[in-house]
Design an enzyme around this catalytic site. Structure first.
Site, short mmCIF file in Angstrom:
data_model
loop_
_atom_site.label_atom_id
_atom_site.label_comp_id
_atom_site.label_asym_id
_atom_site.label_seq_id
_atom_site.Cartn_x
_atom_site.Cartn_y
_atom_site.Cartn_z
N LEU A 59 -7.36 5.94 2.98
CA LEU A 59 -7.51 7.03 2.03
C LEU A 59 -6.25 7.26 1.19
O LEU A 59 -6.22 8.17 0.36
CB LEU A 59 -7.85 8.33 2.77
CG LEU A 59 -9.23 8.35 3.45
CD1 LEU A 59 -9.39 9.62 4.26
CD2 LEU A 59 -10.33 8.23 2.41
N ARG A 60 -5.22 6.46 1.41
CA ARG A 60 -4.00 6.64 0.63
C ARG A 60 -4.27 6.42 -0.86
O ARG A 60 -3.71 7.12 -1.73
CB ARG A 60 -2.89 5.71 1.12
CG ARG A 60 -1.57 5.94 0.39
CD ARG A 60 -0.45 5.10 0.96
NE ARG A 60 0.02 5.67 2.22
CZ ARG A 60 -0.02 5.03 3.37
NH1 ARG A 60 -0.54 3.82 3.45
NH2 ARG A 60 0.44 5.60 4.47
N ALA A 61 -5.15 5.47 -1.18
CA ALA A 61 -5.46 5.22 -2.58
C ALA A 61 -6.08 6.45 -3.24
O ALA A 61 -5.76 6.78 -4.39
CB ALA A 61 -6.42 4.02 -2.69
N ASP A 102 0.82 -1.21 0.00
CA ASP A 102 0.00 0.00 0.00
C ASP A 102 0.85 1.26 0.00
O ASP A 102 0.40 2.32 -0.44
CB ASP A 102 -0.93 -0.02 1.22
CG ASP A 102 -1.84 1.19 1.27
OD1 ASP A 102 -2.66 1.34 0.35
OD2 ASP A 102 -1.74 1.98 2.22
N VAL A 111 -3.23 9.07 -3.79
CA VAL A 111 -2.31 8.69 -4.86
C VAL A 111 -2.99 8.80 -6.22
O VAL A 111 -2.40 9.28 -7.20
CB VAL A 111 -1.78 7.26 -4.62
CG1 VAL A 111 -0.99 6.78 -5.83
CG2 VAL A 111 -0.91 7.22 -3.38
#
Length: 719
Positions: A288-290, A207, A293
């Site tokens: 929420l990293r997706a 991730d 990015v």
């Protein structure tokens, strides 16, 4: 995804590097690398692919098309003269500091690098010769404003991967150790390559990579022909071949420079942010990293395409690179993305098609890789997507799993508490079943059983204290853990009290100034845990098929595989049935390959227990030649019956004694489930001097869960 053209040899011949613009059939890979070069805030690229697919070639070629950099003369951290790092250890840099141009750097991180080499450490030479504590920069400082490349990143220590990803995310490296307190810029483009057959990264680390690309060898004959033609031409005359692509290289360099300047001016409308959120939620990615990015990648893609406003075409291109590796919740899940579902989520239930998504073929700056073609080459929504579940739901939820799915199709979401093994819940046998001879099962037809959902297995450990690679299983003297003593070796963290004591003993009782020389330096020896070779020796004979016991066994073995994956062990699989044993999986770090072999494991026939033990012993001896420091742990999964060959039980016990004499730590998982027990597996454990674990005791926490359930039931009765 097809491979690039330079997959047949080392990319560097003399001083020539294979041109990035000469890569063939690697559109996703080249696009991901270029977007990360345009916007390093994306967080780097992970390239996953089989051997010989030019992963390293493409990464090394990227450095040649990056624009040259202006740096402050003499700065070891490569500060930019126009905007130097205010906290640079070599600073402060004045406004009229002399500067020079240098090529963008590609710094390679070896798999065996230490933490000191990566982040930097105390300069011992300066400390001992001049008595000053100074900082010696590491590879992160060398790679500042460049590319840090890690080949075989899946074989790198987890804590080093964490350090790299933290530095890439924050853009800084902070060192607090050995009396040194330093922080410096570390704006790097982190690129890792890996072969999944050699082991997977943990989902938490997956991730942290911004983008991920799967590369495979092309199937098209013309593409393969062009790849070989270009590779041979490059090998024959590297300077001439590079000259043929000089114009394309310069065009790429100029386009990267222009896109970097345009990124800050690209507009990301709220409507496109809502589309990104809908896509990420629809695919069920965690956190929420997706979303972040994907948004950054979409902005970079718009700048790369010459647009000033992000469109759905940019979001689609970004999602294809930023989401597939984030959908994996367990090592048995297949990575990938359902593009038909992606199209539905992009359009939304009531959205009108975005007119800005259409790419004008007549536009001079139009690039086929930047467009979003909706042509006949795209798979039909009703067609199964390669590498994805055919049962994927269009509402974004996880696809339904059929009952009794194979090992590699097990549902990814683990239960909130350990699920008891199926052996603990299988129906009780009748007395007729308990008294029937084993020969009844030896002639049973060959079959294949499916595994159930894996559970959390109890910790199985090798005996004694080892000295292998740091891991999470057995006790060992490693580079991490609790310091227990010091040594005069040249590798490891400095043990300051022991170093002072050594200098004091050398000085003697005369007193005076304490001078420390190189010979006084002592290194810390820590006791922690190591990774092992977990070799599973599984009985697949007909007796194991009685009362669907093979399904129970496969579930247990799958649980052990999951445990070995989480503890960073190597895994091997030996099976025995009929007249012989087979090394179904040589020692590897790839748990998903092991799970696939387990799913295809057939059962039936007699029980050659001796052959299984001897094959395991030969496998362990070969593994020791390759890695003497990695201790093996043999896990024998059997009911202890031996029915193949003359005097089968006697031969099995003799084989067990050979394994014991070789110093192999063993565990016997007893699969016998009937009330009338023969105790053969327990006897085998005695000959091996192994830990004996009944199948129903393999799941961790079962006793605790049973007590809690009983206590809760009693409270309900009282209430």
């Amino acid at each position: 995804m097809a491979a690039s053209s330079a997959s047949l040899a080392d990319p560097i011949v003399g001083q020539a590097i294979y041109p990035f613009s000469a890569l063939v059939g690697a559109d996703d890979l080249t696009l991901a690398l270029l977007l990360t070069a345009v916007s390093p805030q994306i967080g780097g690229v992970l390239v996953r692919g089989e051997k010989g697919t030019a992963k390293s070639t493409a990464v090394r070629a990227l450095a040649a098309v990056l624009p040259d950099q202006a740096v402050v003369v003499g700065c070891r951290f490569g500060c930019a003269p126009a905007a130097p790092d205010a906290r640079c250890p070599d600073g402060p840099h004045g406004p009229h500091q002399p500067e020079e141009l240098r090529a963008a750097r590609l710094v390679e991180l070896p798999v065996g690098a230490t933490e000191d080499r990566v982040i930097g450490s105390l300069d011992l030479t300066a400390a001992l010769s001049r008595g000053v504590a100074t900082y010696e920069p590491g590879l992160l400082a060398s790679a500042n404003r460049g590319i840090l490349y890690v080949d075989e990143v899946n074989l790198l220590h987890d804590h080093l991967v964490d350090l790299l990803l933290d530095a890439a995310a924050m853009g800084r490296n902070t060192v607090e150790r050995d009396g040194i307190s330093v922080t410096h810029a570390a704006r790097i483009v982190l690129v890792g390559t890996m072969n999944p057959e050699e082991g997977e990264l943990r989902p938490q680390l997956l991730d942290r990579f911004g983008l991920a690309v799967e590369v495979t060898a092309p199937k098209d004959v013309q593409t393969r022909t062009e790849i070989v033609r270009r590779r041979l031409a490059f090998d024959a005359d590297p300077p001439y071949f590079a000259g043929r692509f000089a114009a394309e290289q310069q065009l790429l360099r100029s386009r990267i420079l222009a896109a970097r300047a345009a990124v800050a001016d690209v507009d990301l409308p709220d409507g496109m942010l809502a589309v990104i959120a809908r896509v990420c939620a629809g695919f069920g990615v965690e956190g929420l990293r997706a979303d972040l990015v994907t948004a950054r990648t979409a902005v970079a893609h718009a700048a790369w395409s010459g647009r000033r406003v992000v469109t759905k075409a940019d979001v689609r291109a970004a999602a294809r690179l930023s989401l597939p590796h984030r959908r994996r919740r367990s090592p048995f899940d297949t990575p990938g993305l359902d593009e038909a579902l992606l199209d539905e989520l992009l359009d939304g239930p009531d959205d009108e098609p975005d007119p800005t998504d259409a790419t004008d073929p007549e536009r001079p700056d139009s690039d086929p890789r930047d467009s979003d073609p909706r042509d006949s080459d795209r798979p039909h929504p009703d067609d199964p997507m390669p590498g994805h579940d055919q049962g994927a739901r269009r509402d974004g939820a996880e696809p339904a799993r059929p009952s009794g799915a194979g090992a590699h199709e097990a549902a990814p979401d683990a239960p909130s508490r350990p699920r008891p093994p199926a052996a603990a819940t299988e129906p009780q046998s009748t007395e007729a079943d308990e008294e029937e001879p084993a020969e009844r099962h030896t002639a049973s037809a060959t079959g294949t059983a499916a595994a159930g959902r894996p559970y959390r297995a109890r910790l199985l450990k090798a005996k004694g204290v080892g000295a292998g690679q740091a891991g999470r299983r057995s006790q060992a003297l490693t580079t991490r853990g609790r310091t227990v003593r010091s040594t005069g070796d040249r590798v490891g963290a400095v043990h300051l009290p022991a170093t002072i004591r050594a200098a004091a003993r050398r000085r003697g009782p005369s007193g005076g100034r304490l001078d420390i020389v190189v010979g006084d330096v002592r290194r810390a020896v820590a006791r922690g845990r190591e990774a092992n070779l977990v070799l599973l020796c599984v009985d697949a004979s007909g007796s194991m098929a009685a009362r669907r016991r093979m399904e129970v066994v496969k579930t247990a073995v799958l649980s052990l595989l999951l445990d070995a994956y989480q503890r960073r062990d190597q895994i091997g699989l030996v099976t025995f049935r009929g007249q012989a044993a087979e090394l179904a999986l040589p020692p590897t770090g790839s748990v998903d390959v092991a799970a696939r072999r387990l799913a295809d494991l057939a059962h039936g026939g007699r029980t050659p227990l001796a052959e299984g033990l001897l094959t395991a012993l030969v496998t362990i001896r070969r593994a020791r030649l390759r890695d003497p420091a990695r201790r093996p742990l043999l896990v024998v999964v059997t009911d202890g019956r031996a029915t193949s060959g003359p005097d089968p039980l006697l031969r099995a016990m003799e084989a067990a004694r050979l394994v014991r004499a070789d110093g192999v730590s063993s565990v016997v998982i007893d699969c016998e489930a009937s009330r009338l027990r023969l105790g053969l597996a327990e006897r085998l454990a005695g000959e091996l001097e192994a830990e004996h674990v009944p199948m129903h005791d393999l799941a961790a926490g079962m006793l605790v869960d049973a007590v809690r359930s009983h206590t809760a039931a009693r409270r309900e009765d009282v209430a």
